[in-house]
Design an enzyme around this catalytic site. Structure first.
Site, PDB file in Angstrom:
ATOM      1  N   LYS A 112       0.563   9.905   5.692  1.00 58.31           N
ATOM      2  CA  LYS A 112       0.319   8.340   5.980  1.00 58.31           C
ATOM      3  C   LYS A 112       1.996   7.783   5.955  1.00 58.31           C
ATOM      4  O   LYS A 112       2.669   6.509   6.190  1.00 58.31           O
ATOM      5  CB  LYS A 112      -0.698   7.505   6.273  1.00 58.31           C
ATOM      6  CG  LYS A 112      -1.429   8.090   6.425  1.00 58.31           C
ATOM      7  CD  LYS A 112      -2.958   7.414   6.098  1.00 58.31           C
ATOM      8  CE  LYS A 112      -4.178   7.530   6.505  1.00 58.31           C
ATOM      9  NZ  LYS A 112      -5.508   6.585   6.669  1.00 58.31           N
ATOM     10  N   SER A 145     -10.227   5.167  -5.441  1.00 56.82           N
ATOM     11  CA  SER A 145     -11.495   5.808  -5.466  1.00 56.82           C
ATOM     12  C   SER A 145     -10.269   6.903  -6.504  1.00 56.82           C
ATOM     13  O   SER A 145     -11.027   7.325  -7.000  1.00 56.82           O
ATOM     14  CB  SER A 145     -11.291   6.684  -3.558  1.00 56.82           C
ATOM     15  OG  SER A 145     -10.817   7.281  -3.769  1.00 56.82           O
ATOM     16  N   ARG A 202     -11.285   9.583   1.781  1.00 59.24           N
ATOM     17  CA  ARG A 202     -11.538  10.520   2.481  1.00 59.24           C
ATOM     18  C   ARG A 202     -11.992  11.224   2.838  1.00 59.24           C
ATOM     19  O   ARG A 202     -13.046  11.032   4.490  1.00 59.24           O
ATOM     20  CB  ARG A 202      -9.878  10.773   2.720  1.00 59.24           C
ATOM     21  CG  ARG A 202      -9.151   9.589   3.121  1.00 59.24           C
ATOM     22  CD  ARG A 202      -7.548  10.605   3.322  1.00 59.24           C
ATOM     23  NE  ARG A 202      -6.889   9.233   3.396  1.00 59.24           N
ATOM     24  CZ  ARG A 202      -5.478   9.786   3.069  1.00 59.24           C
ATOM     25  NH1 ARG A 202      -4.469  10.844   3.144  1.00 59.24           N
ATOM     26  NH2 ARG A 202      -4.056   8.626   3.356  1.00 59.24           N
ATOM     27  N   LYS A 262       0.403  -0.926  -0.091  1.00 57.07           N
ATOM     28  CA  LYS A 262       0.022  -0.262  -0.149  1.00 57.07           C
ATOM     29  C   LYS A 262       1.128   1.479  -0.312  1.00 57.07           C
ATOM     30  O   LYS A 262       1.898   1.098   1.029  1.00 57.07           O
ATOM     31  CB  LYS A 262      -0.969   0.273   1.277  1.00 57.07           C
ATOM     32  CG  LYS A 262      -2.229   0.935   1.723  1.00 57.07           C
ATOM     33  CD  LYS A 262      -3.009   0.593   2.960  1.00 57.07           C
ATOM     34  CE  LYS A 262      -3.894   1.896   2.446  1.00 57.07           C
ATOM     35  NZ  LYS A 262      -4.276   1.576   4.043  1.00 57.07           N
ATOM     36  N   TYR A 290     -14.536   0.328  -7.271  1.00 58.72           N
ATOM     37  CA  TYR A 290     -16.180   0.053  -7.173  1.00 58.72           C
ATOM     38  C   TYR A 290     -17.087   0.214  -8.823  1.00 58.72           C
ATOM     39  O   TYR A 290     -18.337   0.870  -8.435  1.00 58.72           O
ATOM     40  CB  TYR A 290     -15.894   2.454  -7.019  1.00 58.72           C
ATOM     41  CG  TYR A 290     -15.622   2.671  -5.279  1.00 58.72           C
ATOM     42  CD1 TYR A 290     -15.905   2.240  -4.178  1.00 58.72           C
ATOM     43  CD2 TYR A 290     -14.075   3.071  -5.490  1.00 58.72           C
ATOM     44  CE1 TYR A 290     -15.115   2.365  -3.664  1.00 58.72           C
ATOM     45  CE2 TYR A 290     -13.123   3.204  -4.991  1.00 58.72           C
ATOM     46  CZ  TYR A 290     -13.421   2.722  -3.727  1.00 58.72           C
ATOM     47  OH  TYR A 290     -13.077   3.174  -2.115  1.00 58.72           O
ATOM     48  N   LYS A 316      -1.666  -1.266  -4.087  1.00 58.48           N
ATOM     49  CA  LYS A 316      -3.553  -0.488  -3.554  1.00 58.48           C
ATOM     50  C   LYS A 316      -2.173   0.618  -3.665  1.00 58.48           C
ATOM     51  O   LYS A 316      -1.420   0.844  -2.763  1.00 58.48           O
ATOM     52  CB  LYS A 316      -3.976  -0.534  -2.416  1.00 58.48           C
ATOM     53  CG  LYS A 316      -4.939   0.438  -1.671  1.00 58.48           C
ATOM     54  CD  LYS A 316      -6.014   0.165  -0.483  1.00 58.48           C
ATOM     55  CE  LYS A 316      -6.339   1.351  -0.375  1.00 58.48           C
ATOM     56  NZ  LYS A 316      -6.821   1.430   0.688  1.00 58.48           N
TER      57      LYS A 316
HETATM   58  C1  PBG Z   1      -7.005   3.427   5.670  1.00 66.65           C
HETATM   59  C2  PBG Z   1      -7.616   3.357   3.685  1.00 66.65           C
HETATM   60  C3  PBG Z   1      -7.503   3.684   2.722  1.00 66.65           C
HETATM   61  C4  PBG Z   1      -8.443   3.616   1.936  1.00 66.65           C
HETATM   62  C5  PBG Z   1      -8.870   2.326   2.003  1.00 66.65           C
HETATM   63  N1  PBG Z   1      -8.997   2.135   3.361  1.00 66.65           N
HETATM   64  C6  PBG Z   1      -6.390   4.741   2.863  1.00 66.65           C
HETATM   65  C7  PBG Z   1      -6.790   6.592   3.145  1.00 66.65           C
HETATM   66  O1  PBG Z   1      -7.193   6.971   3.608  1.00 66.65           O
HETATM   67  O2  PBG Z   1      -4.637   6.195   3.649  1.00 66.65           O
HETATM   68  C8  PBG Z   1      -8.161   3.512   0.419  1.00 66.65           C
HETATM   69  C9  PBG Z   1      -9.570   3.387  -0.458  1.00 66.65           C
HETATM   70  C10 PBG Z   1      -9.572   4.099  -2.042  1.00 66.65           C
HETATM   71  O3  PBG Z   1      -9.298   5.084  -2.116  1.00 66.65           O
HETATM   72  O4  PBG Z   1     -10.647   3.618  -2.450  1.00 66.65           O
HETATM   73  N2  PBG Z   1      -6.997   2.100   5.781  1.00 66.65           N
END
Ligand code: PBG
Length: 337
Positions: free
Chosen positions: A229, A286, A216, A206, A325, A260
């Site tokens: 992060k 996303s 978010r 990730k 999605y 990811k």
């Molecule tokens: C965090 C988490 C994230 C996503 C899913 N779980 C990343 C984040 O906010 O740092 C992202 C999923 C997406 O962007 O579709 N545990």
């Protein structure tokens, strides 16, 4: 002077790639990869309450749903043949705290949803995340002590949360918080609780990416997050480090691996598949989704075709499936073909 046809023929000789591309039927015959509904995992967003389906502005076409509506969505997905869902809760702000203690509530939103979905639609897989970000008041995936996301204490907690998730009926635990040692700890905790059959899909690689923005917003962590992060997600510059990180997860007992975000890191999909041969998944996150939707809404790209092309690209890169999605939209499209 020689004629042009002759010149080309001297170069190509008998080698003409276009023969296999000449008609729809030859193209279908030589097609190496195919996207099917079996490749899809559908991430959904949960909210407390009843009877509510609420659009997420930054993700056109994606909604947050109460548990009852999520059950209906799960039925629709199962009817379309989508193998599994991945659930993400958007819990009340009052329930979020420094340590993400709601993750350890047996009947928290994510566990209630799992139980309800598995009861009503037993044949769809439910994949749950154990990262703490939906539960913390600071939006980080782990426990914040001073300025540090503490590793081992977070691992203890996510391992316990994983057991509650499995108790609720989760089929696969997908830890996304990128703490060291989490896969082994979750495996041991699950086994100790009698959940030998519950799998682990590691968010092995990730990346510390800017493509997570709309997510978010979806779980209301964007405004909360202090800093970034980078101390636990992988630097987007580092591919070899990503492979090493995944190797540890494989050693610790991961059943499946995930990359990811997806498209910007498609080389990592290939490298992981080549290195480990485990079932490998990409998370088309996303930001990737929203960019395609935005481009399509402006008439700049053909959204449907770009969607299909990106998903097929993951197959070509060695992925066994994609968290996307688009899952329902693309499943409907594939059903029509
Ligand atoms: C965090 C988490 C994230 C996503 C899913 N779980 C990343 C984040 O906010 O740092 C992202 C999923 C997406 O962007 O579709 N545990």
């Amino acid at each position: 002077m020689q004629d042009k046809t002759h010149l080309v023929d001297e170069i190509t000789g008998h080698r003409r790639m276009r023969r296999n591309r000449k008609a729809d039927w030859t193209r279908r015959l030589v097609q190496e990869n195919r996207l099917t509904v079996d490749d899809l995992i559908w991430p959904i967003f949960l909210i407390p309450g009843k009877g509510i389906v609420e659009p997420i502005p930054a993700m056109p076409g994606v909604n947050r749903m109460t548990v009852d509506k999520a059950v209906e969505a799960a039925k629709e997905a199962a009817d379309l043949g989508i193998p599994a869902l991945a659930t993400f809760p958007n819990i009340e702000m009052e329930l979020r705290d420094e340590t993400g203690s709601n993750s350890l509530e047996k009947n928290n939103l994510i566990n209630l949803a799992t139980a309800a979905i598995k009861k009503a639609v037993p044949n769809i897989g439910v994949i749950t995340d154990v990262a703490l970000d939906p539960f913390t008041s600071h939006g980080h995936d782990g426990i914040l002590r001073g300025n540090e996301i503490v590793n081992d204490e977070t691992v203890e907690q996510v391992a316990r949360a994983a057991v509650y998730q499995a108790d609720a009926g989760a089929d696969i635990i997908a830890p996304s918080e990128m703490m060291d040692g989490r896969i082994g700890a979750i495996r041991r905790a699950l086994d100790a609780a009698g959940h030998q059959g519950v799998g682990i899909m590691s968010y092995a690689t990730k990346f510390s990416s800017s493509f997570y923005g709309p997510y978010r917003e979806a779980i209301s962590t964007g405004g909360l997050l202090k800093g970034d992060k980078k101390t636990y997600y992988i630097d987007p510059a580092n591919g070899t480090e990503a492979v090493r990180d995944a190797a540890l997860d494989v050693e610790e007992g991961a059943d499946m691996l995930m990359v990811k975000p997806g498209l910007p890191y498609i080389d990592i999909c290939w490298r992981l598949k080549e290195a480990f041969g485990l079932p490998t998944f990409a998370y088309q996150v996303s930001g990737e989704y929203s960019m395609i939707k935005a481009g399509a809404a402006n008439g700049w790209i053909d959204g449907e075709r770009v969607m299909l092309e990106t998903l097929l690209a993951f197959k070509r890169a060695g992925c066994d499936g994609i968290l996307t999605y688009f899952a329902v939209e693309v499943a409907k499209l594939l059903a029509k073909r």
